[in-house]
Design an enzyme around this catalytic site. Structure first.
Site, PDB file in Angstrom:
ATOM      1  N   HIS A 261      -4.987  -3.337  -5.135  1.00 44.15           N
ATOM      2  CA  HIS A 261      -6.727  -3.181  -5.533  1.00 44.15           C
ATOM      3  C   HIS A 261      -7.482  -3.070  -4.420  1.00 44.15           C
ATOM      4  O   HIS A 261      -7.328  -4.420  -4.116  1.00 44.15           O
ATOM      5  CB  HIS A 261      -6.748  -2.878  -7.278  1.00 44.15           C
ATOM      6  CG  HIS A 261      -8.259  -1.902  -7.202  1.00 44.15           C
ATOM      7  ND1 HIS A 261      -9.660  -1.964  -6.861  1.00 44.15           N
ATOM      8  CD2 HIS A 261      -7.838  -1.090  -8.212  1.00 44.15           C
ATOM      9  CE1 HIS A 261     -10.484  -1.398  -7.606  1.00 44.15           C
ATOM     10  NE2 HIS A 261      -9.528  -0.769  -8.333  1.00 44.15           N
ATOM     11  N   ASP A 312      -3.228   3.101 -12.587  1.00 42.66           N
ATOM     12  CA  ASP A 312      -2.585   4.219 -12.502  1.00 42.66           C
ATOM     13  C   ASP A 312      -0.918   3.477 -13.199  1.00 42.66           C
ATOM     14  O   ASP A 312      -0.109   4.263 -13.228  1.00 42.66           O
ATOM     15  CB  ASP A 312      -2.346   4.669 -11.379  1.00 42.66           C
ATOM     16  CG  ASP A 312      -3.559   5.799 -10.593  1.00 42.66           C
ATOM     17  OD1 ASP A 312      -4.218   6.190 -11.508  1.00 42.66           O
ATOM     18  OD2 ASP A 312      -3.575   5.255  -9.562  1.00 42.66           O
TER      19      ASP A 312
HETATM   20  N1  ACO Z   1       2.374  -1.973  -2.763  1.00 39.01           N
HETATM   21  C1  ACO Z   1       2.787  -3.049  -1.733  1.00 39.01           C
HETATM   22  N2  ACO Z   1       2.352  -3.981  -0.509  1.00 39.01           N
HETATM   23  C2  ACO Z   1       0.738  -3.172  -0.716  1.00 39.01           C
HETATM   24  C3  ACO Z   1       0.568  -2.523  -1.783  1.00 39.01           C
HETATM   25  C4  ACO Z   1       1.515  -2.151  -2.614  1.00 39.01           C
HETATM   26  N3  ACO Z   1       1.158  -1.355  -3.588  1.00 39.01           N
HETATM   27  N4  ACO Z   1      -0.952  -2.346  -1.222  1.00 39.01           N
HETATM   28  C5  ACO Z   1      -1.626  -3.487  -0.928  1.00 39.01           C
HETATM   29  N5  ACO Z   1      -0.055  -3.757  -0.486  1.00 39.01           N
HETATM   30  C6  ACO Z   1      -0.827  -4.455   0.600  1.00 39.01           C
HETATM   31  C7  ACO Z   1      -0.135  -3.640   2.060  1.00 39.01           C
HETATM   32  O1  ACO Z   1       1.005  -3.601   2.596  1.00 39.01           O
HETATM   33  C8  ACO Z   1      -1.149  -4.813   2.725  1.00 39.01           C
HETATM   34  O2  ACO Z   1      -0.277  -5.851   3.462  1.00 39.01           O
HETATM   35  P1  ACO Z   1       0.084  -6.507   5.061  1.00 39.01           P
HETATM   36  O3  ACO Z   1      -1.770  -7.179   5.384  1.00 39.01           O
HETATM   37  O4  ACO Z   1       0.816  -7.451   5.280  1.00 39.01           O
HETATM   38  O5  ACO Z   1      -0.074  -5.244   5.998  1.00 39.01           O
HETATM   39  C9  ACO Z   1      -2.114  -5.830   2.089  1.00 39.01           C
HETATM   40  O6  ACO Z   1      -1.448  -5.756   0.711  1.00 39.01           O
HETATM   41  C10 ACO Z   1      -3.290  -4.815   1.594  1.00 39.01           C
HETATM   42  O7  ACO Z   1      -2.979  -3.790   1.418  1.00 39.01           O
HETATM   43  P2  ACO Z   1      -4.315  -2.611   2.109  1.00 39.01           P
HETATM   44  O8  ACO Z   1      -3.890  -1.237   2.008  1.00 39.01           O
HETATM   45  O9  ACO Z   1      -4.539  -2.754   3.462  1.00 39.01           O
HETATM   46  O10 ACO Z   1      -5.073  -2.823   0.438  1.00 39.01           O
HETATM   47  P3  ACO Z   1      -6.021  -2.038   0.596  1.00 39.01           P
HETATM   48  O11 ACO Z   1      -7.475  -2.508  -0.460  1.00 39.01           O
HETATM   49  O12 ACO Z   1      -6.562  -1.146   1.491  1.00 39.01           O
HETATM   50  O13 ACO Z   1      -5.988  -0.688  -0.968  1.00 39.01           O
HETATM   51  C11 ACO Z   1      -4.632  -0.058  -2.743  1.00 39.01           C
HETATM   52  C12 ACO Z   1      -5.885  -0.790  -1.910  1.00 39.01           C
HETATM   53  C13 ACO Z   1      -5.000   0.932  -1.548  1.00 39.01           C
HETATM   54  C14 ACO Z   1      -5.207   0.540  -3.421  1.00 39.01           C
HETATM   55  C15 ACO Z   1      -3.277  -0.181  -2.027  1.00 39.01           C
HETATM   56  O14 ACO Z   1      -2.938  -1.287  -2.845  1.00 39.01           O
HETATM   57  C16 ACO Z   1      -2.708   0.206  -2.184  1.00 39.01           C
HETATM   58  O15 ACO Z   1      -2.272   1.326  -1.514  1.00 39.01           O
HETATM   59  N6  ACO Z   1      -1.625   0.493  -4.026  1.00 39.01           N
HETATM   60  C17 ACO Z   1      -1.230   1.877  -4.155  1.00 39.01           C
HETATM   61  C18 ACO Z   1      -1.433   3.096  -4.201  1.00 39.01           C
HETATM   62  C19 ACO Z   1      -2.241   3.077  -5.480  1.00 39.01           C
HETATM   63  O16 ACO Z   1      -2.079   2.741  -6.724  1.00 39.01           O
HETATM   64  N7  ACO Z   1      -3.193   3.626  -5.653  1.00 39.01           N
HETATM   65  C20 ACO Z   1      -4.356   3.648  -6.823  1.00 39.01           C
HETATM   66  C21 ACO Z   1      -5.649   2.548  -6.743  1.00 39.01           C
HETATM   67  S1  ACO Z   1      -6.262   2.468  -8.527  1.00 39.01           S
HETATM   68  C22 ACO Z   1      -6.912   3.725  -8.491  1.00 39.01           C
HETATM   69  O17 ACO Z   1      -7.860   4.415  -7.688  1.00 39.01           O
HETATM   70  C23 ACO Z   1      -7.612   4.794  -9.190  1.00 39.01           C
END
Ligand code: ACO
Length: 375
Positions: A261, A312
């Site tokens: 998140h 989710d």
């Molecule tokens: N699975 C694996 N790795 C992850 C995940 C995940 N679900 N989420 C974050 N990471 C990792 C990224 O790969 C990144 O690693 P790195 O620094 O080694 O490259 C690090 O954690 C940071 O991730 P970002 O995507 O830059 O974090 P951001 O704050 O931009 O993203 C987000 C948040 C989009 C929710 C992300 O965690 C994600 O894509 N999750 C999966 C999709 C999801 O569940 N979305 C629903 C969110 S809740 C909602 O909207 C209602």
């Protein structure tokens, strides 16, 4: 020249709001000052709508009046009705519903009026219409006769009734009602921000909500709940197979949907409730497979990557146990979030300023024009 940008606007405070607040460090969520742990399971979705859209929890009379308004508004106009058979061929329910939501403005009695009073009336109607729209869409695409709305049921119970064609148990109604409360608002998430940007041009409520629907659809936002269920059903074998699946996904550099998140640095407080609901529904139905898979996945992802589940993640197994088709999970999110989106549009219109951020230019500079024959 603009300052350095923040990628994805992380940590940028983009608006003031009195609707909801998050403390990401301690994992707390507040609706108009009420801690979600205090109200989840105690207030109905209708009370939550009152709280978000009108600022306070209702008195009994206020709740009765709102329920009457919402029940009276459970209908869609002739334009949307006529459009329904044409959009069932859309690739996904969210595409169809985005189009249908947009069409609701044509027959709205307050079309063309974006005064705060008209916004409030539209907000109530949209909350009432959204579940009806999803149910009508589901009936149309499956070729079934629409199930008549039951005025004795609240929004949660009536939706389960119309979608499954079975009268939901009191407990199922209560649990789904709580799901709707938990998803209702969440500060400047992508879809709410989208709605506010649109509203800030002094565009209308329906345009803002249509944009929000488009933003919610993406797998990084509301679309994740559907992806979680597809993940859970794709894992063959017993619960031990979950570990291998998680390792494979992570080593391939793929994200696991339902984890991580932008704001929460600890457990998403909504997941705390949804986990318990998933467990209870598993026990009630005598099939805890997806709850157990979810628990194991949560543990493995935390151990290997330190990530927590978001809203989710457990919503997926909860909706599945309630008999909701997987590709309607994101529309269900929209049913709930309609209350928050509309509250934000009202708030934006009440004290508006155009939202127009700057950008950091990263392209070439100092280039000179040359005639097309010389390029
Ligand atoms: N699975 C694996 N790795 C992850 C995940 C995940 N679900 N989420 C974050 N990471 C990792 C990224 O790969 C990144 O690693 P790195 O620094 O080694 O490259 C690090 O954690 C940071 O991730 P970002 O995507 O830059 O974090 P951001 O704050 O931009 O993203 C987000 C948040 C989009 C929710 C992300 O965690 C994600 O894509 N999750 C999966 C999709 C999801 O569940 N979305 C629903 C969110 S809740 C909602 O909207 C209602």
């Amino acid at each position: 020249m603009a300052e350095k940008s923040s990628r994805g606007l992380a940590d940028v405070v983009a608006a003031t709001t009195s609707i909801s607040d998050i403390d990401g460090e301690s994992g707390r969520l507040f609706y108009r000052g009420y801690d979600i742990h205090d109200i989840a399971g105690r207030i109905s979705f209708e009370e939550c709508v009152h709280l978000l859209q009108r600022g306070d929890l209702p008195t009994q009379q206020g709740l009765d009046d709102l329920e009457d308004e919402l029940t009276a508004a459970r209908q869609i106009g002739a334009t949307t009705e006529a459009l329904l058979p044409h959009v069932v061929r859309a690739a996904t329910p969210m595409e169809a519903l985005r189009t249908l939501v947009s069409s609701l403005s044509v027959d709205d009695p307050d079309a063309g009026d974006s005064s705060v009073e008209a916004d409030r009336r539209k907000a109530t109607r949209l909350v009432a219409q959204m579940p009806i729209l999803v149910a009508r869409y589901e009936a149309a695409r499956t070729g079934r006769a629409p199930v008549e709305s039951d005025p004795d049921l609240g929004i949660a119970g009536n939706f389960l009734w119309q979608i499954t064609g079975r009268y939901p148990s009191d407990r199922a109604q209560d649990l789904f009602d709580t799901c709707l409360v938990l998803h209702a608002d969440h500060t400047m998430n992508a879809s709410t921000f989208t709605a506010r940007v649109i509203a800030a041009t002094l565009s209308d409520m329906h345009s803002a909500i249509t944009g929000a629907m488009g933003a919610l659809r993406g797998p990084l936002h509301g679309g994740a709940n559907e992806a979680v269920m597809n993940t859970l059903t794709s894992i063959e074998g017993d619960v031990d197979a979950v570990d291998g699946f998680v390792r494979e996904e992570l080593s391939a550099g793929r994200k696991l949907m339902g984890f991580g998140h932008r704001v929460y640095k600890t457990e998403d407080p909504r997941a705390t409730h949804l986990r318990k609901m998933s467990e209870e529904l598993g026990e009630l139905s005598g099939n805890s497979r997806y709850y157990e898979f979810s628990r194991r996945m949560e543990q493995t992802v935390f151990d290997t990557k330190g990530l927590y589940p978001n809203v989710d993640f457990y919503a997926a197994s909860v909706y599945h146990a309630l008999g909701i088709p997987t590709d309607l999970f994101t529309p269900v999110f929209a049913i709930s979030r309609m209350s928050g989106w509309t509250a934000h549009v009202i708030e934006q219109h009440e004290d508006n300023r155009l939202i127009r951020p700057g950008s950091e230019y990263t392209g070439p500079t100092g280039r000179r024009w040359a005639d097309i024959a010389e390029r």
